[in-house]
Design a protein around this motif. Structure first.
Motif, mmCIF file in Angstrom:
data_model
loop_
_atom_site.group_PDB
_atom_site.id
_atom_site.type_symbol
_atom_site.label_atom_id
_atom_site.label_comp_id
_atom_site.label_asym_id
_atom_site.label_seq_id
_atom_site.Cartn_x
_atom_site.Cartn_y
_atom_site.Cartn_z
ATOM 1 N N THR A 88 -23.232 -19.565 5.027
ATOM 2 C CA THR A 88 -22.708 -18.271 4.984
ATOM 3 C C THR A 88 -23.533 -17.830 3.502
ATOM 4 O O THR A 88 -23.624 -17.099 3.214
ATOM 5 C CB THR A 88 -21.250 -17.808 4.897
ATOM 6 N N ALA A 89 -23.181 -19.049 2.691
ATOM 7 C CA ALA A 89 -23.005 -18.862 0.980
ATOM 8 C C ALA A 89 -25.490 -19.281 0.731
ATOM 9 O O ALA A 89 -25.909 -18.845 -0.079
ATOM 10 C CB ALA A 89 -23.140 -19.964 -0.027
ATOM 11 N N THR A 90 -26.060 -19.166 1.860
ATOM 12 C CA THR A 90 -27.466 -19.247 1.957
ATOM 13 C C THR A 90 -27.904 -17.781 2.038
ATOM 14 O O THR A 90 -27.736 -17.393 3.212
ATOM 15 C CB THR A 90 -27.696 -20.621 2.622
ATOM 16 N N PRO A 91 -28.981 -18.020 1.620
ATOM 17 C CA PRO A 91 -29.568 -16.502 2.459
ATOM 18 C C PRO A 91 -30.806 -16.929 2.710
ATOM 19 O O PRO A 91 -31.129 -17.622 3.093
ATOM 20 C CB PRO A 91 -30.288 -16.334 0.834
ATOM 21 N N GLY A 92 -31.353 -15.919 3.559
ATOM 22 C CA GLY A 92 -31.636 -15.253 5.115
ATOM 23 C C GLY A 92 -31.153 -15.358 5.830
ATOM 24 O O GLY A 92 -29.680 -14.906 5.875
ATOM 25 N N ALA A 114 -14.482 -16.871 4.088
ATOM 26 C CA ALA A 114 -15.768 -16.661 4.169
ATOM 27 C C ALA A 114 -16.696 -15.706 4.742
ATOM 28 O O ALA A 114 -16.204 -14.968 5.427
ATOM 29 C CB ALA A 114 -15.931 -18.095 5.233
ATOM 30 N N SER A 115 -17.514 -15.261 3.984
ATOM 31 C CA SER A 115 -17.680 -13.790 4.226
ATOM 32 C C SER A 115 -19.383 -13.315 3.981
ATOM 33 O O SER A 115 -19.831 -14.204 3.286
ATOM 34 C CB SER A 115 -17.248 -12.238 4.062
ATOM 35 N N LEU A 116 -20.027 -12.942 4.682
ATOM 36 C CA LEU A 116 -22.076 -12.250 4.714
ATOM 37 C C LEU A 116 -21.235 -11.098 3.435
ATOM 38 O O LEU A 116 -22.587 -11.110 3.068
ATOM 39 C CB LEU A 116 -22.351 -12.403 6.027
ATOM 40 N N ASP A 117 -21.232 -10.986 3.476
ATOM 41 C CA ASP A 117 -20.204 -9.180 2.715
ATOM 42 C C ASP A 117 -20.132 -9.718 1.433
ATOM 43 O O ASP A 117 -18.961 -10.345 1.188
ATOM 44 C CB ASP A 117 -19.392 -8.199 3.477
ATOM 45 N N LYS A 118 -21.039 -9.555 0.346
ATOM 46 C CA LYS A 118 -21.311 -9.770 -1.057
ATOM 47 C C LYS A 118 -19.672 -9.352 -1.720
ATOM 48 O O LYS A 118 -18.722 -9.753 -1.795
ATOM 49 C CB LYS A 118 -21.785 -9.276 -1.668
ATOM 50 N N GLU A 119 -19.198 -8.000 -1.188
ATOM 51 C CA GLU A 119 -18.025 -7.289 -1.640
ATOM 52 C C GLU A 119 -16.723 -7.583 -1.080
ATOM 53 O O GLU A 119 -15.454 -7.643 -1.683
ATOM 54 C CB GLU A 119 -18.189 -6.146 -1.281
#
Length: 371
Positions: A332-336, A264-269
């Protein structure tokens, strides 16, 4: 690396606490309610004390019938049943009344068609008549499975004389055994093996049971305590077998779930590098949940009891952790804007707290069950 060191330092005490409680429980011996007897003096003290309590101190002493046995097999066909086979014998001294019948009954036995009580020998000796039987009997007793799989089982064979109207007390036949210490397992066949269990000890004991009937005989005392001979075998469950079959798969589920959380990560890359997607994480969590549920159902089928077993709490913790990881993945998968708990260090806190929280819950339920 400091947060991970703190995580390890917080996990170790809880894990060690669980292992310590297991060790104490495996080594512990619950006291028996009966009086263990290893020599004639113990029998004399019990008979005298029993006579005082029943008001028979000034009456003639009861006839003592020396009784011995050798168990050949112990089988658990169900969660609350036990089948016992072996030989049992009695020594009737010349001073015993001629009208005294020969035989032993097991008051706790459940009538089953294939039970056996067959006379095997009758021999006259200088000390009296020795009569022996081969027996197979089925006992039923409610067993406490709350501590499964770190539990013990006591197989207790209660024995009465065949004629309850006679003033008879059954006592162990000490001369038939080399030693009566429980750790030496008197009364058990040398090669006695019980699958899934370890035989720890065996001992004879004397207790009293309350009589509430006069058996239809005029003048016969309808109430009072009468002595009862018991033979008890203490067994402990083979923890290694239970661990491999129940706990090891659950620990693998916990490690795979931790792997899901680590992706799990907030960084897309970074998320793409690990192949992290919410759908893949949900699918993996659902698969792990299915594995845990199958193992849980197998335990419930193996141990048919309305109690919540100790090992079940580990599954409850696993369900909670699967739900918690799923919630973290959803966030983590939810934007905002995300909670500080998630954004700090890019989902570092849930990852660092995973093992300390898991073992803290394991330790809490262990203490709750055993103490």
């Amino acid at each position: 690396m400091k947060p991970w060191r703190l995580s390890f330092a917080a996990t170790v005490p809880f894990a060690a606490g669980v292992l310590f409680v297991w060790r104490l429980e495996l080594a512990g011996i619950d006291p028996s309610h009966a009086t263990p007897v290893i020599d004639e003096d113990a029998v004399d003290r019990f008979v005298a004390e029993s006579g005082r309590r029943s008001g028979r101190a000034n009456m003639p002493a009861p006839v003592r019938i020396e009784t011995g046995l050798e168990l050949h097999a112990i089988v658990f066909p169900g969660p609350h049943d036990v089948i016992v086979t072996g030989y049992i014998w009695q020594l009737y001294p010349p001073s015993s009344p001629r009208r005294l019948s020969r035989g032993v009954v097991f008051p706790d036995a459940v009538p089953v068609d294939d039970d056996v009580m067959r006379r095997a020998w009758r021999v006259d000796t200088p000390r009296g008549e020795v009569v022996g039987w081969y027996f197979r009997t089925t006992l039923h007793r409610r067993v406490d499975y709350a501590k499964f799989p770190i539990d013990e089982r006591r197989v207790v064979l209660h024995m009465w004389h065949a004629d309850p109207t006679e003033d008879v007390v059954l006592v162990p036949h000490f001369a038939a055994y080399h030693a009566m210490f429980p750790a030496l397992r008197p009364g058990l066949r040398d090669r006695l093996q019980v699958p899934g269990w370890t035989v720890e000890s065996s001992e004879f004991s004397l207790a009293t049971t309350e009589r509430r009937t006069g058996f239809g005989l005029p003048g016969f005392a309808a109430e009072g305590e009468v002595p009862e001979l018991g033979f008890e075998v203490r067994l402990t469950r083979n923890f290694t077998d239970a661990f491999v079959s129940n706990l090891l798969p659950l620990m693998i589920v916990a490690m795979l779930l931790f792997g899901v959380l680590m992706t799990a990560s907030l960084d897309k890359e970074r998320a793409e590098h690990h192949g992290f997607t919410s759908s893949a994480a949900y699918a993996t969590s659902a698969a792990l949940l299915f594995v845990a549920l199958v193992g849980h159902l197998q335990i419930r089928q193996e141990v048919a009891t309305p109690q919540i077993l100790y090992i079940e709490y580990f599954y409850f913790v696993a369900y909670f952790m699967i739900l918690a990881v799923s919630v973290v993945v959803f966030i983590t998968a939810t934007p905002g804007p995300h909670p500080r708990f998630i954004t700090y260090g890019d989902v570092l806190l849930p990852k660092v707290l995973y093992w300390p929280l898991s073992f803290a819950l394991f330790f809490a339920v262990t203490v709750r069950v055993f103490y």
